[in-house]
Enzyme design. Sequence first.
Site, PDB file in Angstrom:
ATOM      1  N   LYS A 103       0.843  -1.205   0.000  1.00 26.09           N
ATOM      2  CA  LYS A 103       0.000   0.000   0.000  1.00 26.09           C
ATOM      3  C   LYS A 103       0.871   1.245   0.000  1.00 26.09           C
ATOM      4  CE  LYS A 103      -3.864  -2.332   2.139  1.00 26.09           C
ATOM      5  NZ  LYS A 103      -4.509  -2.790   3.353  1.00 26.09           N
ATOM      6  N   GLN A 109      -4.962  -1.493   9.470  1.00 24.59           N
ATOM      7  CA  GLN A 109      -4.866  -2.838   8.893  1.00 24.59           C
ATOM      8  C   GLN A 109      -5.499  -3.866   9.835  1.00 24.59           C
ATOM      9  OE1 GLN A 109      -3.484  -3.593   5.754  1.00 24.59           O
ATOM     10  NE2 GLN A 109      -4.356  -5.592   6.166  1.00 24.59           N
ATOM     11  N   ASP A 135     -11.367   2.791   3.990  1.00 24.27           N
ATOM     12  CA  ASP A 135     -11.745   1.377   3.927  1.00 24.27           C
ATOM     13  C   ASP A 135     -13.263   1.225   3.795  1.00 24.27           C
ATOM     14  OD1 ASP A 135     -10.051  -0.751   3.757  1.00 24.27           O
ATOM     15  OD2 ASP A 135      -9.553  -0.805   5.888  1.00 24.27           O
TER      16      ASP A 135
END
Length: 299
Positions: A59, A103, A126
């Site tokens: 990422k 994460q 997200d």
Amino acid sequence: MTQENGLAKRIDGKAFAASLRVRIGKEVERLVRDHDLKPGLAVVLVGEDPASQVYVRNKGVQTLEAGMNSYEHKLPDDTNEADLLALIEKLNNDDSVHGILVQLPLPKHINETKVINTVHPDKDVDGFHVVNAGRLATGQAALTSCTPVGCVMLAKDTLGDLSGLEAVVVGRSNIVGKPVAQLLLQENCTITIAHSRTKNLEEVCRRADILIAAVGRPQMIKGDWIKKGACVIDVGINRIDAGNGKTRLVGDVDYQDALATAGSITPVPGGVGPMTIACLLRNTVQAACMIKGLDLPDL
Ligand code: NDP
């Protein structure tokens, strides 16, 4: 739709994601040039999970390649919940950060839902915050989970207009199954969501013009569960024994078996997987534009 030798067309998610990243990079250049706006993505990793470390590294690399700022926060496994929440609050208030991603999975002693809902909804790239889930469900502009957005982009690129098609989503998780069903509903598909209690799953799957598999069971969906010519989007990522002392990745669909019946299908790896990070970058650009009150770019 093109089919070679009567076999399903392979949907190349890797190539599509690469072209999306190029478009994102151009949009970032424009935002920097015309609006002095350089989107920034903060990624928070708690603990040492090897797979999570690889995801976070990828990422970071792809964020920088797209011309954006990348901020990585790596915290030890024994980080307490209050310290993690305090870091998220700090990032919520940092004007150089437009997207925040924590994460998952988090260590067991940390409440995942609390963490997700502490991220400001406008920076929730997200798309997991309950406000964004609600906005998606009610058809309002929302930051939407990356993998579902990637699935629908691939389906539209393959089939064009999805209006009126029968879509079956196998899996009802908050991060894949439910949001991908909502997005397909917005595309005017007729939706069935199947799960572990669904009766006659094979028959339900055979109804689908678009079959989304998000189950987490290696090669569960067989070729004869698929309607002739259907578009199959396989979200599953499962590691299985390759028989030579090594392992390999497979999806939730038995790819080789499905080739004879499907019209088009995403491979694993190289299908949905690469779309997820590309859509994260897209969400970060969108978040930056929304925060600055700019029109959303067409990416
Ligand atoms: P979850 O475990 O959260 O959800 C799995 C879903 O599948 C549940 O709704 C479950 O039903 C359903 N299910 C389980 N077994 C069966 C069965 N035998 N028949 C029918 N339905 C069943 O998984 P996720 O949604 O998080 O992930 C799904 C897969 O996608 C995984 O392989 C994961 O690794 C992969 N993934 C890939 C991503 C990517 O970037 N490509 C991103 C995210 C996930 P119930 O609710 O009844 O238990």
